[in-house]
Scaffold this motif. Structure first.
Motif, PDB file in Angstrom:
ATOM      1  N   ILE A  27       0.951  -1.276   0.062  1.00 28.05           N
ATOM      2  CA  ILE A  27      -0.034   0.086  -0.068  1.00 28.05           C
ATOM      3  C   ILE A  27       0.782   1.193  -0.051  1.00 28.05           C
ATOM      4  CG2 ILE A  27      -1.608   1.411   1.505  1.00 28.05           C
ATOM      5  CD1 ILE A  27      -2.926  -1.403   2.230  1.00 28.05           C
ATOM      6  N   ARG A  28       1.737   1.344   0.879  1.00 27.67           N
ATOM      7  CA  ARG A  28       2.821   2.422   0.941  1.00 27.67           C
ATOM      8  C   ARG A  28       3.393   2.830  -0.492  1.00 27.67           C
ATOM      9  NH1 ARG A  28       2.809   7.590   2.092  1.00 27.67           N
ATOM     10  NH2 ARG A  28       4.945   8.216   2.950  1.00 27.67           N
ATOM     11  N   LEU A  29       4.031   1.711  -0.932  1.00 33.81           N
ATOM     12  CA  LEU A  29       4.573   1.830  -2.225  1.00 33.81           C
ATOM     13  C   LEU A  29       3.759   2.652  -3.218  1.00 33.81           C
ATOM     14  CD1 LEU A  29       6.412  -1.753  -2.342  1.00 33.81           C
ATOM     15  CD2 LEU A  29       7.546   0.796  -2.687  1.00 33.81           C
ATOM     16  N   LYS A  30       2.252   1.975  -3.518  1.00 37.07           N
ATOM     17  CA  LYS A  30       1.437   2.885  -4.184  1.00 37.07           C
ATOM     18  C   LYS A  30       1.232   3.989  -3.883  1.00 37.07           C
ATOM     19  CE  LYS A  30       0.815  -0.241  -7.815  1.00 37.07           C
ATOM     20  NZ  LYS A  30       0.769   0.198  -9.234  1.00 37.07           N
ATOM     21  N   GLN A  31       1.103   4.503  -2.776  1.00 33.28           N
ATOM     22  CA  GLN A  31       0.866   5.849  -2.256  1.00 33.28           C
ATOM     23  C   GLN A  31       2.128   6.724  -2.596  1.00 33.28           C
ATOM     24  OE1 GLN A  31       0.660   5.199   2.053  1.00 33.28           O
ATOM     25  NE2 GLN A  31      -1.506   5.457   2.165  1.00 33.28           N
ATOM     26  N   LEU A  32       3.022   6.046  -2.694  1.00 34.25           N
ATOM     27  CA  LEU A  32       4.222   7.021  -3.099  1.00 34.25           C
ATOM     28  C   LEU A  32       4.434   7.266  -4.498  1.00 34.25           C
ATOM     29  CD1 LEU A  32       6.722   5.401  -0.409  1.00 34.25           C
ATOM     30  CD2 LEU A  32       6.164   7.919  -0.512  1.00 34.25           C
ATOM     31  N   ASP A  33       4.083   6.182  -5.433  1.00 30.57           N
ATOM     32  CA  ASP A  33       4.079   6.375  -6.706  1.00 30.57           C
ATOM     33  C   ASP A  33       3.164   5.058  -7.406  1.00 30.57           C
ATOM     34  OD1 ASP A  33       4.711   6.239  -9.498  1.00 30.57           O
ATOM     35  OD2 ASP A  33       6.905   5.979  -9.179  1.00 30.57           O
ATOM     36  N   ALA A  34       2.333   5.776  -7.828  1.00 29.08           N
ATOM     37  CA  ALA A  34       0.927   4.561  -8.252  1.00 29.08           C
ATOM     38  C   ALA A  34       1.568   3.848  -9.693  1.00 29.08           C
ATOM     39  CB  ALA A  34      -0.032   5.431  -8.772  1.00 29.08           C
ATOM     40  N   GLU A  35       2.758   4.167 -10.349  1.00 23.40           N
ATOM     41  CA  GLU A  35       3.171   3.436 -11.393  1.00 23.40           C
ATOM     42  C   GLU A  35       3.974   2.487 -10.973  1.00 23.40           C
ATOM     43  OE1 GLU A  35       2.003   4.349 -14.221  1.00 23.40           O
ATOM     44  OE2 GLU A  35       0.743   5.729 -13.177  1.00 23.40           O
TER      45      GLU A  35
END
Length: 550
Positions: A27-35
């Protein structure tokens, strides 16, 4: 098998384990960069199927990750309303006043939850953000790059015959490669164990310590139910035989979590942790609560208990250990899910920074620093002496000196004791059977207490029988030739699922039988076997327990 060619898929981050740590990282990775391309691999048949925890959740980890979780419909709806702590004798109990307990032991502001359901909800949120989650995909091995860094995992191998050869339906699985690989397997993860050994990550740490946690869900008489009540006990029935205690948590729908933890550093090999749990339910206080109710689920899981002293280095070339793959449980609080979430968040931030800087496959030292100096380290450090005091000097010392030590840490941020060591591993702590008394356990009555195999049916565990046993023996002769005469065959007792038995047949040698179909993936055998002869590996994906609301 070495010549097998596998297809590969490329990701930015590969995460092993859809528990609170792995899902928080995703979740945190996608919060930081959705790509970012993020994949989570889960060996259970669905997310949550292998999740077992107490659980009273400290929401601090989720607050940091998803501050709006209350408005997002999280299945976290039963706040703690009453907090009780008892010392038990065989026929009675003494309540310890809350005011003598250090403030960190206060459960008000926490929630009684099913962590399985919390993880199912977190997985939904992760998928909505674009994370790929593959349940039923056991990760059986690691893939290394040219410079020895971890670059991926092998997942989804199916169809091996019992002897390990490919069957007609064999599927070799895939290699999933990432710029970084996160291991969030939980306690004593099979890949994490390999990584810790390969990179000598525990060289500066004390031996990891463990407990065995067993849990039943009961539906009880509504007149006896008190939603939001949390009760912990110590003392009877364990006495001086072992450290440990119980928990009783009243959640909603007239359900109660009844759990029992036995520290695995016990010396007497005749001890039978599962039967200690069953005997506990016959204490008058507990029996009265459960009278007229019914057990609806059962499960078991090892717990990391080493804490601050036993934390290995949490990073290695190409990846990181998350949550209980490293061991982040606060033992006196019996809580680790908040730290698991914080570790996933911190690892994601370290990987995001590295990928943004064009790095790949290196060591994320910033994550290890954050674990030790941030909220996780602070949480573990202030309780670091409770477990070694208990292990080395017993329950009274743990309660008195350990309690004083927690108070000084809370008030002054320091300990007069410094940092105590744990001593032996739990396997090495096991004594020779001839030096200890056998223990006579009452037969389960089928109403409050149950035999192991009956209870295991309530874990809904299942393993395809036509596959190699995932419980491996380094030396097949050791159980009968060494462990049986020297330690009275402790695997027949320490396993909470009845996997191991010594079978005597007239006129024949004793046989050691592994009923791997019963395994609930607790990992106790890998930890407690005194000869360290049993190695827990992953069965094919989807096999194992299928916990509903654990």
């Amino acid at each position: 098998m070495a010549e097998i060619e596998r297809e590969s898929m490329e990701y930015d981050v590969v995460i092993v384990g859809a528990g609170p740590a792995g899902l928080s990282a995703a979740i945190r990775l996608k919060q930081l960069d959705a790509e970012l391309q993020v994949v989570v691999l889960e060996k259970g048949s669905e997310v949550g199927a292998h999740i077992l925890s107490g659980a009273v959740l400290d929401p601090s980890g989720l607050d940091a990750l998803l501050p709006d979780w209350r408005e997002m419909g999280a299945p976290i709806t039963v706040p703690v309303k009453e907090d009780n702590f008892y010392m038990l004798g065989e026929a009675g109990q003494l309540r310890i006043p809350n005011f003598v307990m250090p403030p960190l032991m206060n459960n008000h502001g926490n929630y009684i939850v099913s962590m399985g359901n919390v993880c199912r909800w977190m997985a939904e949120k992760a998928e909505e953000m674009g994370v790929e989650i593959f349940p039923g995909m056991a990760c059986s091995d690691l893939v290394y790059g040219e410079n020895g860094e971890v670059k991926g995992v092998i997942a989804g191998e199916f169809g091996l015959n019992p002897d390990g050869t490919p069957s007609d339906s064999y599927e070799p699985g895939m290699e999933l490669h990432g710029k970084y690989v996160f291991l969030g397997e939980g306690v004593r993860g099979s890949l994490s164990k390999k990584i810790i050994e390969k990179f000598d990550l525990a060289k500066d740490a004390q031996p990891q310590k463990y407990g065995l946690g067993m849990k039943e869900i009961w539906e009880i008489d509504p007149d006896k139910h008190s939603e939001g009540t949390v009760t912990h006990t110590m003392g009877w029935p364990l006495g001086k035989n072992a450290g440990g205690g119980s928990f009783i948590y009243h959640l909603d729908n007239n359900q109660v979590y009844v759990g029992f933890v036995v520290h695995l550093n016990y010396e007497n090999p005749h001890l039978f942790p599962y039967m200690e749990f069953q005997r506990f339910k016959h204490h008058p206080m507990v029996a009265e609560l459960l009278k007229g109710g019914k057990r609806v689920a059962y499960g078991a899981r090892a717990i990391t208990e080493g804490g601050w002293q036993s934390l290995p280095k949490t990073v290695f070339p190409g990846g990181a250990l998350l949550g209980c793959s490293a061991g982040m449980v606060n033992v006196p609080r019996i809580k680790g899910n908040h730290n698991a979430m914080l570790s996933g968040k911190a690892a994601a931030e370290a990987a995001f920074d590295a990928i943004g800087a064009g790095r790949t496959g290196d060591t994320l030292d910033g994550y290890d620093s954050e674990v030790r100096s941030g909220p996780i380290g602070k949480d573990l450090k202030r309780v670091r002496n409770v477990k070694p005091l208990w292990s080395n000097y017993g329950l009274t010392a743990s309660l008195t000196v350990g309690g004083f030590d927690m108070w000084t840490n809370n008030l002054f941020g320091a300990s007069v004791l410094g940092t105590l060591g744990h001593g032996k591993s739990d396997a090495d702590a096991t004594g020779e059977a001839s030096k200890f008394q056998t223990i006579d356990y009452p037969k389960p009555d089928g109403t409050l207490s149950f035999d192991r195999l009956t209870n295991v049916s309530f874990a809904m565990t299942n393993h395809e029988e036509n596959q190699p046993a995932h419980l491996k023996l380094k030396d097949p002769s050791i159980p009968v030739d060494i462990n049986l005469p020297k330690y009275a065959g402790p695997s027949a007792r320490y396993c909470p699922a009845g996997v191991y038995e010594f079978v005597e047949e007239e006129g024949k040698d004793t046989r050691f039988v592994i009923n791997f179909q019963n395994c609930v993936h607790c990992k106790t055998c890998d930890i407690k076997d005194p000869s360290q002869n049993i190695v827990w590996t992953t069965p094919q994906g989807g096999d194992g327990p299928n916990y509903p609301n654990m």
